[in-house]
Design an enzyme around this catalytic site. Structure first.
Site, PDB file in Angstrom:
ATOM      1  N   ARG A   1       5.057   1.264  -7.452  1.00  0.00           N
ATOM      2  CA  ARG A   1       4.163   2.230  -6.833  1.00  0.00           C
ATOM      3  C   ARG A   1       2.710   2.006  -7.289  1.00  0.00           C
ATOM      4  O   ARG A   1       1.773   2.169  -6.496  1.00  0.00           O
ATOM      5  CB  ARG A   1       4.607   3.647  -7.182  1.00  0.00           C
ATOM      6  CG  ARG A   1       3.746   4.737  -6.585  1.00  0.00           C
ATOM      7  CD  ARG A   1       3.785   4.730  -5.056  1.00  0.00           C
ATOM      8  NE  ARG A   1       3.222   5.944  -4.492  1.00  0.00           N
ATOM      9  CZ  ARG A   1       3.283   6.294  -3.218  1.00  0.00           C
ATOM     10  NH1 ARG A   1       3.894   5.505  -2.364  1.00  0.00           N
ATOM     11  NH2 ARG A   1       2.757   7.400  -2.776  1.00  0.00           N
TER      12      ARG A   1
ATOM     13  N   ASP B   1      -9.189  -0.758   5.319  1.00  0.00           N
ATOM     14  CA  ASP B   1      -7.762  -0.981   5.057  1.00  0.00           C
ATOM     15  C   ASP B   1      -7.529  -2.422   4.603  1.00  0.00           C
ATOM     16  O   ASP B   1      -7.773  -3.366   5.350  1.00  0.00           O
ATOM     17  CB  ASP B   1      -6.960  -0.676   6.332  1.00  0.00           C
ATOM     18  CG  ASP B   1      -5.451  -0.553   6.085  1.00  0.00           C
ATOM     19  OD1 ASP B   1      -4.953  -1.169   5.125  1.00  0.00           O
ATOM     20  OD2 ASP B   1      -4.792   0.160   6.850  1.00  0.00           O
TER      21      ASP B   1
ATOM     22  N   SER C   1       1.428   3.226   9.908  1.00  0.00           N
ATOM     23  CA  SER C   1       1.941   2.235   8.956  1.00  0.00           C
ATOM     24  C   SER C   1       3.326   1.750   9.394  1.00  0.00           C
ATOM     25  O   SER C   1       3.488   1.310  10.540  1.00  0.00           O
ATOM     26  CB  SER C   1       1.941   2.866   7.554  1.00  0.00           C
ATOM     27  OG  SER C   1       2.054   1.887   6.558  1.00  0.00           O
TER      28      SER C   1
ATOM     29  N   HIS D   1      -6.146   2.070   3.387  1.00  0.00           N
ATOM     30  CA  HIS D   1      -4.986   2.378   4.230  1.00  0.00           C
ATOM     31  C   HIS D   1      -4.639   3.869   4.235  1.00  0.00           C
ATOM     32  O   HIS D   1      -4.327   4.436   5.277  1.00  0.00           O
ATOM     33  CB  HIS D   1      -3.804   1.539   3.728  1.00  0.00           C
ATOM     34  CG  HIS D   1      -2.571   1.650   4.563  1.00  0.00           C
ATOM     35  ND1 HIS D   1      -2.549   1.262   5.886  1.00  0.00           N
ATOM     36  CD2 HIS D   1      -1.314   2.104   4.272  1.00  0.00           C
ATOM     37  CE1 HIS D   1      -1.322   1.459   6.374  1.00  0.00           C
ATOM     38  NE2 HIS D   1      -0.565   1.972   5.415  1.00  0.00           N
ATOM     39  N   ASP D   2      -4.688   4.501   3.065  1.00  0.00           N
ATOM     40  CA  ASP D   2      -4.310   5.910   2.945  1.00  0.00           C
ATOM     41  C   ASP D   2      -5.172   6.857   3.775  1.00  0.00           C
ATOM     42  O   ASP D   2      -4.837   8.048   3.882  1.00  0.00           O
ATOM     43  CB  ASP D   2      -4.377   6.359   1.480  1.00  0.00           C
ATOM     44  CG  ASP D   2      -3.017   6.290   0.793  1.00  0.00           C
ATOM     45  OD1 ASP D   2      -2.033   5.932   1.461  1.00  0.00           O
ATOM     46  OD2 ASP D   2      -2.950   6.601  -0.414  1.00  0.00           O
TER      47      ASP D   2
END
Lengths: 341, 341
Positions: A190, A277, A126, A306-307
Site C-alpha cells: 500500500r 496522474d 481506475s 491519480h487519487d
C-alpha cells in the site's frame, strides 16, 4: 444494504481455469423502482457502496436526482468485500487467476439476473473504468452513456511494474499465502501504491517536514500510516489477485487492432483524466477519447495525481454535468471530438 | 586496486551515537602522482571504482586526460563494498544510523590522511551529489570546481516516501535483521527503486509486451530480474542504512536558511539534471543552480529518468566539457547565471 447474487453453474475463466459458481455482493441505491439505471464499477480496493466511497458524486445534493435512478454497484469477483475470492480459501493462492474480462462477465450475469439489459449510464474510475470499457466493448448496446475516469484501454508497462513491485513486497512476507498471513507485505504494498496514487507535488505540499530532522520524516510516517490503515481493511491475497487482474487490461487481446476495438464502442462517452496522474497518465485518456467514436475528454487539473478522482469533486461534477446536460465545453481538449450521434 | 583507510579513533555521528573507528575502501585511478585531483562520490549502490560504474566519463578516451589527474573515489561509510557498515555485524540492525554528513566527514578524514586539502574537481551523481554538495558547504575551499548530477539540497517528501516504502518491503521480510537475511525484501525494494530510477516512457519503450497475454508481462519479469540481480550483489542491511542516510539530506539543518547555506558554496559549479527524472526532478537542480552563487544548469534530455546519469554519456560529456573548457553555453537554461568569479 448489501444483496447477494449466487451463481451456481461452472464459470469458465479467461485463464482456462474455472470456478464452481460464485457469489457477488451488490447494492441498489437511489430508487429501486426507477426505470433508468446507473451502473457503477468500483476501483481496486473499493466496494459495492458508491454512496460511501464516491459520496461526492452520489449524494442527495449531487448532480444525479437519485429518485429518478437506481444506482447499481457490485463488488468485483476476487475482492474481499463480499464477493467470491482468494480470501475465502484456506489456501488463498490456489484460487485461479482472474482478468478484467472475468470480472465483467460475472457482473454481466448479475445484470441478467437483475433483468437489466441496458443502462442509462455506466461509470467507473481506475480499475472500475477498465471494467466499464471492457463491458462496452463486449456489449456495445449496454450503456447509453459511458464515463471512463482515470483509466485505460491497455495497462502500461510502468503501471504493471508498479503492481509487480507490490506483489514482490507481498511475497517477501513469508506469511503470505497463509489464510491470515501477508499483513506486513500488504502494508508495504500500500505504501508503494500511494506513490503511484499521489504525486511529487502532493507529497511536497502535505508531507514536508516542519522540523528538520536527520532521521524522522513526515513522509515516512504518512506512508507507514496509510499501509497500516489499509492492512486493517483489506485482504493481502485479494489485493494480489486484483492487481494481477488490473495488469490483464488489454481490450484488444484476441480481437484485432486496439483502434478498431475502441471504434466498436457505441455509447456516448466522456473520458476524464487527471493532468498529474502518474499511474494512468493523461495520454492514456487522450488515446481513449481519440479512438472511441463518440467521445470527448475532460481534464481534471490537480496536484493530487491519480487519487484526484476521489478528491476533486467540484471539477468531476462540473465535467459530468456538462457532458450529461449541456453541449460538452469544459476543459475543451485538443482531442475534443464533435459529437456524431 | 582497492586501498583501505583505517580510522582508529572514536567517530561521533550526527545521531549522537558513535563508532569505535571505521574502515573506508578507496581507489586512486589515473596518475597517482598527478598534482590535480578529481574526487568522485558514488551513488547509493555504487562502489569505489568509477572507472567501472562511470566508464562513460572516466575512460581512456574520456574528456579527462587521466595522465594529468589522480581520480579518487571512496566507498561510503555504511556500504557493503569494503567500508564499515551494518553488513559487518552479526546483528546488523544494531549499527548506528548514518547521515550524509557522517559519510562526508568520514571521507574528509580520508582526504586528510591522503594529504589532499583541495581538489580540482569534486563530482557526484544522486546520493554522491548530495555528499559533494554537503562537502562543499562544510569546506567551501575544498573543490575548485563542483559538478552536481541529478541530486538535491533537501531530499523531497516524495523521494523519502519512495525510500520508506522500500524499507517497509525489507521489514516485511521476516528474515531481515538476521546477518544473512532480507534477500526477498531487497528484491522487492529494488523493484520499487527501478520505478523511481526510470520513467513511464522508458518502460513503455522497452518493456511493452510483444505478445498479448492476460497473465505474463515483460514489465513484471523485468523488475523481478532487476531485483534478483541486485540481491546477488548488494546487502539488504547496507541498503536500508544508505536509504535512511539519503533521506537525511538537508544541507540547511541547523545552519539557517537553505538559500543562505547554498550561497556559501564557493566552487565554480555545474548542476546537471535530467528532464524526465521523477526522483530528483529538474526543479531541484534548478533550485541549486539558482542559489549557488557561481553555478549554471545543464539539462540532459532523456526518456530514461534518473538513471540517465549512467546512460546518456554523450550529453553528460558535452555538458561537462562545455563547463570545464568553454564558456558554458549548452542547454542554456532560464536559470543560467553569469559567472561572477
Amino acid at each position: 444494504m448489501n444483496n447477494y447474487f449466487l451463481y451456481h453453474n461452472q464459470f469458465n475463466l479467461e485463464s482456462g481455469q474455472s470456478l464452481d459458481g460464485f457469489k457477488i455482493t451488490y447494492t441498489i441505491a437511489g430508487n429501486p423502482f426507477a426505470k433508468k439505471t446507473i451502473w457503477v464499477c468500483h476501483a481496486l480496493s473499493g466496494d459495492a457502496n458508491p454512496l460511501e466511497w464516491w459520496a461526492g458524486l452520489f449524494s442527495d445534493s449531487s448532480l444525479f436526482d437519485l429518485s429518478e435512478y437506481k444506482v447499481v454497484c457490485a463488488n468485483t469477483l476476487g475482492s474481499c468485500y463480499g464477493s467470491t475470492g482468494p480470501a475465502d480459501l484456506d489456501e488463498p493462492l490456489t484460487f485461479p487467476t482472474l482478468s478484467i474480462r472475468d470480472m465483467v462477465r460475472a457482473h454481466q450475469l448479475l445484470a441478467e439476473y437483475l433483468n437489466i439489459s441496458a443502462v442509462e449510464l455506466l461509470i467507473g474510475p481506475s480499475q472500475g473504468g477498465q471494467q466499464a470499457l471492457e463491458w462496452s466493448i463486449q456489449d456495445p448496446d449496454f450503456a447509453k452513456q459511458l464515463i471512463l475516469v482515470a483509466t485505460n484501454a491497455v495497462h502500461s508497462p510502468y503501471a504493471i511494474a508498479f503492481n509487480e513491485s507490490q506483489r514482490m513486497a507481498l511475497r517477501a512476507d513469508l506469511s503470505f499465502g497463509l489464510k491470515t498471513g501477508g499483513r506486513e507485505g500488504l502494508r508495504a504494498a500500500r505504501a508503494i501504491a500511494m506513490l503511484s496514487y499521489r504525486s511529487y507535488q502532493d507529497f511536497y505540499l502535505k508531507q514536508k517536514d516542519e522540523e528538520r530532522s536527520a532521521q524522522n520524516h513526515r513522509a515516512s510516517s504518512y506512508v507507514a500510516y496509510q499501509g497500516e490503515k489499509f492492512a486493517d481493511r483489506f485482504n493481502p491475497h485479494a489485493y494480489y489477485y486484483l492487481s494481477k487482474a488490473m495488469d490483464s487490461q488489454d481490450v484488444s487481446r484476441g480481437r484485432g487492432s486496439l483502434e478498431d476495438v475502441l471504434s466498436s464502442v457505441k455509447s456516448k462517452t466522456l473520458v476524464i483524466g487527471v493532468d498529474s496522474d502518474a499511474l494512468f497518465p493523461i495520454q492514456e485518456q487522450e488515446f481513449l477519447a481519440n479512438h472511441i467514436p463518440n467521445a470527448c475528454l475532460g481534464v481534471i487539473r490537480s496536484a493530487y495525481g491519480h487519487d484526484a478522482f476521489l478528491i476533486e469533486y467540484e471539477q468531476l461534477n462540473d465535467l459530468i454535468k456538462d457532458f450529461l446536460y449541456n453541449e460538452f465545453k469544459n476543459n475543451k481538449p485538443t482531442t475534443f471530438k464533435t459529437k456524431t450521434n
